[in-house]
Design an enzyme around this catalytic site. Structure first.
Site, short mmCIF file in Angstrom:
data_model
loop_
_atom_site.label_atom_id
_atom_site.label_comp_id
_atom_site.label_asym_id
_atom_site.label_seq_id
_atom_site.Cartn_x
_atom_site.Cartn_y
_atom_site.Cartn_z
CB SER A 38 -0.98 0.09 1.18
OG SER A 38 -0.30 -0.02 2.39
CE LYS A 76 -3.68 0.77 4.89
NZ LYS A 76 -3.41 0.43 3.51
#
Length: 847
Positions: free
Chosen positions: A738, A781
């Site tokens: 990511s 996140k």
């Protein structure tokens, strides 16, 4: 050398000093041997001898305490019994000793001692012949009367002839020589050692009869009274059994008793009570069959056998298990909703799932228990939610900690053939709660281990499979138990370490971290009242405003849960408790000021009576502000450093996911003259290293499009240039795909010399073609970005659906950019867009 019953009796016999019991000819008794002389006799004579002669010893009654066995030989009884040792068993627990099984052969008289050490050896004279002359009338009287008493139905009719041992005992009496009846009967009936010693000393046959007849008559009268009392009390009859002893010797049987002692009566009552419990436990047919079989074996075992305790423990467990006991579920959905809302703030998805289960239970009562798995960072309330679910349903709650478990026997139990075997934690938990439909919390299921003792995760497959757990078989029980009504709730921090087969059997519910607003509500609803109660404080003594709570959350804790927040509140309460405790003592002042005259004291008391409002100032709460926070908790641990660190080209802010929740992650790059090498530091995994190489390759392939040059203006950014990529917090291992878009943005900033926006964070995987692929952990996140003060977040376009899971206040405070390719990422990351990037419309949502 004399003959006794076909066995030659030596004239010299080693003597066994018997501290317990009197051995008579024709009887068999077990003796425990632990004194030094007797131990030497066994080890040097019985164990080393190879002939039949070596197994013949003399048994002399010893009335002295065995603990007083000293160097001096006690005064020996003049008459003893020669016997043959038919069995010798040794043991070291609790101390070294031997157990001898000796059958009496005949009497002997001690003529003299030959030696005293290491064991006693004596010259003996066997008393094989009947001494003394008795008249024919007396002999006829004794023989006929004793035979009539022993063989008549007056005695044997009181025994249960259906028992094989009793029938064999009667046949032995019928075939036994009549001259041996006194010794046999004296050893058989229940008498004291003193009375048996009198029979042993009776050398003449007439004297033996005279001493034995009163004992036998007394025993028969006692049996008559016992039988009469049992007829008066229906259902209380007990069966009296006798068993033959080992074969060999004049009378091959063990010492009989015509009356049951108190211990055996208690054991019989205990066994009957256990049998009643077995029938009343409402077991399934298979379990009942096994229990009755074990109970039948238990009745035939003496209590001294080690297997007796094992079998008894097994039956006790079978009786205590809740085969059919259950609690009734509370199916009031409205009350359940109120209870869940009062116990936990937020967690709407979990609450909705519990209410759905209650609704279906109202429609179908035979619903199997679901297998739920709560996955989320520590401190978000996974375990407490499980306890609240049990409280809501009105069920019992049991927690099983699986962290570090590496033996499958913890789940399935041990087989009963092993020493110290016990059931597994599932069966033991059911025994503890006492019902068959509790709520079981399998805590930390992602931290199971594996060892040579098996894989506990594989053992859980049967437990957590709704199609199999209706017949779960524990190794200790060895019978099936129905677990289909148990509500299993597992907790984990991550699903990465859970085996796929086990994960497939569970319904995974993500439990994300809390937002700052949710933490403030949780602190004032639950944490602060709990800490005040634990520290003995009241709201009138301590007040923490919401602004101070917000400062604690932002500047002193950075976590997904609320454990650190609770510890900080506890530290504040302890500091205030010190102030409150000091307020109850007199302040330190000059001693002269403490001296008051009696007149002053009277005036003060008068003021208190006339003006009660002036008696004492009102108790004001201690308010915690920023200054108090700094005094108590110290300098802030975390500061908003995003804008400060993004002041140079070559720095970008990424978002990462950890088992502890989401985190922000800085990526820094620098270049210097070199040979075009790429250096990566910061404890990176293989996947993240590959993402860095992907980013370099994509930028080099598109350098002309985006006007990227090296240090001297060449079109290849790596020509004559070395690149160093660093991910701070170098002690923390990092991996995952990511960070791809963050690395591209960082390197594009470095090569172009432009600054990345200071209020933006990003996440997403990249490809060589410049596409942005979806990643996981979006909610964690985004919450991490929200905690760090970020205002804009770049996400992959295919993760747009994950925004629906975010709280409304977070969606309102953040600006989301969904990108499908790197052009859109670069345009959104730099003020005014990025040179060369195609101006494609992107989704900018502020919901």
């Amino acid at each position: 050398m004399a003959s006794g019953g076909g066995i030659q009796i030596p004239s010299r016999l080693p003597l066994l000093l018997a501290h317990e019991g009197v051995l008579l000819p024709g009887s068999t008794i077990r003796f425990s041997v632990d004194s030094p002389r007797n131990m030497q006799l066994v080890s040097q004579r019985l164990l080393k001898g190879t002939s039949l002669k070596s197994t013949i010893i003399g048994v002399i009654p010893n009335t002295r305490d065995p603990e007083q066995d000293t160097e001096d030989l006690p005064t020996l009884h003049t008459i003893g019994t020669a016997g043959i040792a038919v069995q010798v068993v040794g043991s070291n627990w609790p101390k070294p000793h031997y157990t001898l099984l000796i059958t009496g052969l005949c009497r002997f008289r001690v003529s003299g001692l030959l030696k005293e050490r290491p064991f006693v050896l004596a010259e003996v004279t066997p008393l094989l012949l009947l001494t003394g002359r008795i008249s024919e009338g007396n002999v006829f009287f004794f023989f006929s009367f004793l035979a009539r008493l022993c063989v008549s139905l007056q005695l044997l009719g009181m025994l249960d002839m259906s028992v094989p041992a009793v029938a064999k005992f009667r046949r032995l009496l019928d075939s036994l020589p009549r001259e041996m009846l006194p010794d046999v009967v004296a050893s058989m009936i229940r008498t004291s050692n003193k009375e048996k010693l009198q029979v042993l000393d009776a050398v003449s046959l007439e004297e033996r009869f005279r001493r034995t007849l009163p004992m036998l008559t007394r025993q028969i009268e006692g049996l008559k009274l016992l039988k009469k009392s049992r007829k008066m009390t229906p259902g209380s009859e007990k069966r009296v059994c006798y068993g033959p002893g080992p074969k060999g010797g004049p009378f091959p049987g063990r010492q009989f008793s015509l009356d049951r002692d108190e211990d055996s009566d208690d054991d019989g009552d205990d066994t009957a009570s256990l049998e009643k419990k077995v029938h009343g436990a409402n077991m399934p047919e298979a379990a009942l069959k096994v229990s009755l079989k074990e109970l039948k074996r238990l009745k035939k075992m003496p209590q001294s056998m080690p297997e007796y305790a094992l079998t008894r423990n097994y039956l006790d467990l079978m009786v205590e298990l809740p085969w059919s006991r259950s609690t009734k579920d509370c199916l009031d959905i409205r009350a359940a909703r109120v209870l869940l809302d009062n116990d936990h703030y937020a967690m709407e998805k979990l609450k909705r799932r519990v209410l759905e289960y209650l609704a279906v239970r109202q429609l179908k009562t035979s619903l199997k228990g679901p297998i739920l798995c709560f996955v989320g960072p520590p401190g978000v309330g996974k375990t407490s939610v499980g306890r609240s679910i049990a409280k809501t349903l009105g069920r019992e709650f049991h927690r099983i900690a699986l962290g570090g478990v590496c033996d499958q026997s913890d789940i399935r139990g041990h087989r009963r053939t092993y020493v110290g075997s016990m059931p597994g934690r599932i069966i033991n938990g059911l025994k503890t709660v006492g019902v068959n439909n509790p709520v079981f919390l399998l805590d930390e299921v992602d931290k199971l281990g594996k060892s040579l003792q098996g894989d506990p995760a594989a053992a859980l497959l049967e437990v957590l499979d709704p199609e199999q757990n209706h017949s779960f078989t524990d190794h200790y029980l060895n019978v099936a138990f129905d677990l289909s009504q148990v509500l299993f709730i597992a907790t984990a921090n991550t699903t990465a370490t859970i085996p796929p087969a086990l994960l497939d059997r569970m319904e995974v519910l993500q439990v994300p971290g809390y937002t700052q607003e949710e933490k403030v509500e949780i602190a004032h609803r639950h944490l602060i009242p709990n800490q005040l109660e634990q520290h003995g404080l009241t709201p009138q003594q301590l007040h923490i405003p919401q602004e101070s709570t917000q400062d604690i959350i932002c500047r002193y804790t950075r976590e997904a849960g609320v454990r650190s927040l609770e510890r900080k509140i506890g530290a504040i309460c302890r500091a205030v408790a010190v102030k409150v405790a000091e307020g109850h003592r007199l302040p330190e002042t000059d001693a002269s000021t403490l001296e008051t005259s009696p007149q002053q004291e009277d005036e003060e008391q008068l003021d208190v009576l006339m003006f009660p409002d002036k008696a004492a100032p009102p108790e004001m709460p201690i308010v915690i502000d920023q200054m108090a926070l700094k005094d108590i908790l110290g300098p802030p641990l975390f500061e908003l450093e995003v804008s400060e660190r993004l002041t140079l080209p070559g720095v970008a802010l990424g978002l990462a996911w950890t088992p502890l929740g989401g985190e922000i992650m800085f990526v820094e790059a620098s270049r210097m003259e070199g040979e075009g090498q790429l250096t990566l530091t910061g404890q990176l995994g293989d996947v993240m290293k590959e993402s860095a190489h992907l980013a370099i390759s994509w930028l080099r392939a598109n350098a002309k499009t985006y006007q990227l040059t090296n240090m001297v203006g060449a079109p290849d950014p790596l020509e004559g240039t070395d690149i160093h990529l660093h991910f701070p917090a170098g002690a923390v291992t990092k991996d995952g795909p990511s960070a791809g878009v963050t690395i591209v943005t960082c390197l594009a900033s470095l090569f172009s010399g432009r600054l990345v926006r200071s209020d933006i964070a990003m996440t997403g995987e990249i490809t060589l073609r410049g596409l942005v692929l979806p990643v996981g952990g979006i909610k964690d996140k985004v919450l991490a970005a929200h905690r760090a003060g970020v205002k804009r977040v770049i996400l992959p376009k295919r993760n747009e659906k994950d925004l629906d899971e975010l709280p409304a206040n977070v969606r309102a405070q953040l600006d989301f950019v969904t990108a499908g390719n790197l052009d859109e990422v670069l345009n959104a990351s730099f003020d005014g867009g990025f040179p060369g990037a195609q101006a494609r419309p992107h989704v900018s949502s502020k919901l």
